[in-house]
Design an enzyme around this catalytic site. Structure first.
Site, PDB file in Angstrom:
ATOM      1  N   ASP A  10       0.882  -1.163   0.000  1.00  0.00           N
ATOM      2  CA  ASP A  10       0.000   0.000   0.000  1.00  0.00           C
ATOM      3  C   ASP A  10       0.927   1.223   0.000  1.00  0.00           C
ATOM      4  O   ASP A  10       2.131   1.100   0.221  1.00  0.00           O
ATOM      5  CB  ASP A  10      -0.891  -0.040   1.242  1.00  0.00           C
ATOM      6  CG  ASP A  10      -1.719   1.219   1.407  1.00  0.00           C
ATOM      7  OD1 ASP A  10      -2.347   1.645   0.419  1.00  0.00           O
ATOM      8  OD2 ASP A  10      -1.716   1.794   2.515  1.00  0.00           O
ATOM      9  N   ASP A  12      -0.167   5.135   1.058  1.00  0.00           N
ATOM     10  CA  ASP A  12      -0.430   6.083   2.149  1.00  0.00           C
ATOM     11  C   ASP A  12      -0.468   5.382   3.503  1.00  0.00           C
ATOM     12  O   ASP A  12      -1.287   4.477   3.709  1.00  0.00           O
ATOM     13  CB  ASP A  12      -1.767   6.798   1.926  1.00  0.00           C
ATOM     14  CG  ASP A  12      -1.748   7.672   0.686  1.00  0.00           C
ATOM     15  OD1 ASP A  12      -1.300   8.818   0.788  1.00  0.00           O
ATOM     16  OD2 ASP A  12      -2.171   7.194  -0.386  1.00  0.00           O
ATOM     17  N   ASP A 177      -1.638  -0.988   5.896  1.00  0.00           N
ATOM     18  CA  ASP A 177      -1.866  -0.402   7.219  1.00  0.00           C
ATOM     19  C   ASP A 177      -3.335  -0.307   7.609  1.00  0.00           C
ATOM     20  O   ASP A 177      -3.656   0.249   8.656  1.00  0.00           O
ATOM     21  CB  ASP A 177      -1.241   1.006   7.265  1.00  0.00           C
ATOM     22  CG  ASP A 177      -2.020   1.992   6.411  1.00  0.00           C
ATOM     23  OD1 ASP A 177      -2.260   1.692   5.218  1.00  0.00           O
ATOM     24  OD2 ASP A 177      -2.407   3.058   6.918  1.00  0.00           O
TER      25      ASP A 177
END
Length: 227
Positions: A10, A12, A177
């Protein structure tokens, strides 16, 4: 020939802490359209599903009921457009790499591991950020929210990238996250490494993961078990 191992990242909150610059863009739009602004911490909880969903979760939670559906959509589009435009011009003012990222990417490269980014950020913004922050060249592919007709949590966002890289799902891991990453990984049948303190409102025990990390320092040990 031995099949290469693949790591999907991922962006961000995983590779880059983009919350400060996203906050400035978000607050710029909110002020312009007459809505309350938010703090960096609040922004971190909104980010996972892309600009539209981020603004949507922030704004429409307190939307005025007198808006008709048509106005909602029109205003929403204007807001997203303004957000993307402002953010694109201010993409790396305060954003920083998550601790240990560059060293880990160098290690992966040395180990001949295929790497790709699967993000719900628009593709051109993702490429721009990765280039400006100095890690773009480590990745063989970058799949944004608009690269395909689907994006996370749809597992096809991940599985299609693995196919493009000529990889093997049995030799692939996802690092993310939030539940957006985790749900895509779980549905794709691949292990998930979860970063603590991610861009999510969920608790760690509510998010699917096989390994939990604070940052990228020492993650090589975990990956080595899969090679």
């Amino acid at each position: 020939m031995k099949q290469k191992f693949t790591i999907l990242f991922d962006l961000d909150g995983t590779l880059v802490d983009t919350a400060p610059d996203l906050m400035h863009a978000h607050n710029h739009v909110m002020k312009k359209f007459g809505y309350p602004t938010k703090s960096t911490e609040q922004i971190r909880n909104l980010v996972g599903q892309g600009a539209g969903a981020m603004l949507g979760r922030s704004i429409w939670g307190q939307a005025k009921k007198e808006f008709s559906k048509i106005n909602d959509e029109k205003v929403k589009k204007e807001m997203v457009s303004e957000f993307v435009d402002f953010y694109g011009k201010n993409i790396i003012n305060e954003s920083t790499l998550i601790n240990g990222v560059k060293e880990f990417l160098k290690w992966c490269s040395k180990e001949n591991i295929s790497m790709a980014v699967c993000t719900n950020k628009q593709e051109y913004l993702s490429n721009d950020l990765l280039k400006k922050i100095g890690i773009y060249d480590y990745f063989e592919y970058v799949a944004g929210s608009d690269t395909f007709d689907y994006c996370k949590p749809d597992p096809k966002h991940l599985t299609t990238v693995v196919e493009i890289l000529d990889g093997d799902l049995k030799k692939t891991i996802m690092i993310g996250d939030s539940e957006t990453d985790a749900n895509a990984a779980k549905a794709a049948g691949i292990p998930m490494i979860l970063l603590e303190d991610g861009y999510t409102e969920k608790n760690i025990d509510e998010i699917y993961h096989n390994h939990l990390i604070k940052d990228f320092i020492g993650i090589e040990k975990t990956i080595s078990k899969y090679l």
